[in-house]
Motif scaffolding. Structure first.
Motif, mmCIF file in Angstrom:
data_model
loop_
_atom_site.group_PDB
_atom_site.id
_atom_site.type_symbol
_atom_site.label_atom_id
_atom_site.label_comp_id
_atom_site.label_asym_id
_atom_site.label_seq_id
_atom_site.Cartn_x
_atom_site.Cartn_y
_atom_site.Cartn_z
ATOM 1 N N GLU A 116 32.251 63.238 50.488
ATOM 2 C CA GLU A 116 33.152 62.240 49.920
ATOM 3 C C GLU A 116 32.904 60.899 50.592
ATOM 4 O O GLU A 116 32.984 60.784 51.811
ATOM 5 N N LEU A 117 32.590 59.889 49.793
ATOM 6 C CA LEU A 117 32.321 58.554 50.338
ATOM 7 C C LEU A 117 33.356 57.518 49.923
ATOM 8 O O LEU A 117 33.317 56.387 50.407
ATOM 9 N N LEU A 118 34.295 57.883 49.053
ATOM 10 C CA LEU A 118 35.255 56.914 48.537
ATOM 11 C C LEU A 118 36.678 57.115 49.047
ATOM 12 O O LEU A 118 37.544 56.301 48.792
ATOM 13 N N GLU A 119 36.916 58.176 49.769
ATOM 14 C CA GLU A 119 38.247 58.413 50.341
ATOM 15 C C GLU A 119 38.350 57.611 51.636
ATOM 16 O O GLU A 119 37.903 58.031 52.696
ATOM 17 N N GLY A 120 38.906 56.422 51.507
ATOM 18 C CA GLY A 120 38.947 55.514 52.643
ATOM 19 C C GLY A 120 37.629 54.808 52.878
ATOM 20 O O GLY A 120 37.472 54.112 53.879
ATOM 21 N N PHE A 121 36.678 54.995 51.948
ATOM 22 C CA PHE A 121 35.344 54.397 52.049
ATOM 23 C C PHE A 121 34.683 54.737 53.389
ATOM 24 O O PHE A 121 34.016 53.908 53.996
ATOM 25 N N LYS A 122 34.885 55.982 53.811
ATOM 26 C CA LYS A 122 34.256 56.484 55.021
ATOM 27 C C LYS A 122 33.374 57.671 54.664
ATOM 28 O O LYS A 122 33.715 58.450 53.764
ATOM 29 N N PRO A 123 32.236 57.844 55.339
ATOM 30 C CA PRO A 123 31.364 58.992 55.049
ATOM 31 C C PRO A 123 31.999 60.280 55.549
ATOM 32 O O PRO A 123 32.258 60.425 56.745
#
Length: 337
Positions: free
Chosen positions: A284-291
């Motif tokens: 997931e890369l879009l949940e809080g924009f964190k890898p």
């Protein structure tokens, strides 16, 4: 909130009313297998869905409807409580379970489809031990590393871009993490009404390369780079919940365009990679924009996976009638801490 390409769904499906109520509760289970470093927390949902079909034709039709349902997987358990009218459960080419219904509808007739599911989401976090990571077997690699319509593994620019990210790294977990970290730092999130695919999602802008698009583009680029590296990858689709208390997502298919519907819709797509010995691991890369590799939150509910051609919109995989039109779609999530 991340959003997929809902206008394609509107064009394909026309008039259906979906009203879903998710009642949320949770039980905590800390489980850390010594060899895999996995900790798990359980979240329980009751999912109620109501679909209103309308036959706008001036003739009787023999309607067939395909409905995506919450899936059973390593980190999600789904139990059907009721489904009226009763469906036949079938599997698609990606091994997703789909509810199939067939019935007759008179001219201008409306028909309700109601279902209730209990779903247990297994939120998990993996403390990866790179020393036990293994490359996949040949059969898995052959099935999940090839080129598709949206995942161009032969693109020379993407091949060179991957090489600049991972260098001589030969550990599949480390490579997966490096790709995630690089792409997360490049995202220029813009909801788009069309799907670009991997070839058109990376653009040179303002003196640097950016990943432009929404959840579909982010997943497409990640999956393509992972496949180029020889790591099996696929897309998952479903919902990304906003909070644990109460969230309502809805679509009015007859009065809203793509842009107007964005603030109140929660359809989502993300990547998965196959890493031995852990199996399919969410990215997931879009949940809080964190890898987030192997860091899977309670916010996800999976309705299916796609490994070959992915239809162009995660929404078109939820409900697909043959002749009916879609009027309104609503999902209500009610949670308790």
């Amino acid at each position: 909130m991340t959003v997929g390409k809902l206008h394609l769904f509107v064009l394909m499906l026309g008039v259906i009313m979906i009203v879903s109520s998710f009642t949320f509760s949770r039980n905590v289970l800390e489980k850390t297998p010594s060899d895999l470093g996995v900790s798990i927390e359980l979240f329980n949902y009751t999912i109620k869905e109501s679909i209103l079909l309308e036959n706008r034709n001036n003739r009787t039709v023999n309607e067939t409807v395909y409905i995506a349902i919450p899936q059973n997987s390593t980190y999600q358990s789904s139990y059907m409580i009721s489904f009226i009218p009763a469906p036949i459960m079938i599997r698609d080419n990606n091994n997703n379970t789909i509810a199939y219904l067939s019935f007759s509808m008179e001219p201008k007739e409306r028909k309700w489809i109601n279902s209730t599911f209990r779903v247990v989401v297994k939120s998990y976090k993996i403390n990866f031990n790179y020393n036990i990571a293994k490359w996949p077997s040949l059969d898995i690699s052959e099935k999940y590393t090839g080129k598709t319509l949206y995942w161009d593994t032969y693109n020379s620019t993407l091949i060179e871009f991957l090489r600049s990210i991972v260098g001589n790294d030969d550990n599949p977990v480390s490579i997966s993490q490096k790709i995630a970290e690089k792409l997360a730092s490049m995202i220029d999130y813009i909801p788009l009404p069309v799907r670009l695919g991997s070839d058109r999602s990376l653009v040179y802008e303002g003196g640097r390369i950016v990943l432009k698009g929404d959840c579909s583009e982010v997943a497409d680029v990640y999956i393509t780079l992972a496949r180029i590296a020889g790591i099996p990858a696929r897309m998952a689709f479903g919902f990304l919940l906003e909070n644990m208390s109460r969230t309502v997502y809805w679509l009015n298919e007859t009065r809203e365009n793509f842009t107007e519907a964005l603030p109140h819709w929660g359809g989502h797509a993300w990547s998965q990679v196959y890493l031995r010995p852990w199996g399919w691991v969410d990215v997931e890369l879009l949940e809080g924009f964190k890898p987030k590799l192997g860091d899977y939150s309670w916010r996800h509910i999976v309705y299916g996976t796609e490994s070959t051609k992915f239809g162009g919109s995660e929404l078109e995989d939820f409900v697909l009638p043959s002749f009916s039109d879609v009027l309104y779609v609503k999902f209500e999530f009610i949670g308790a801490g």
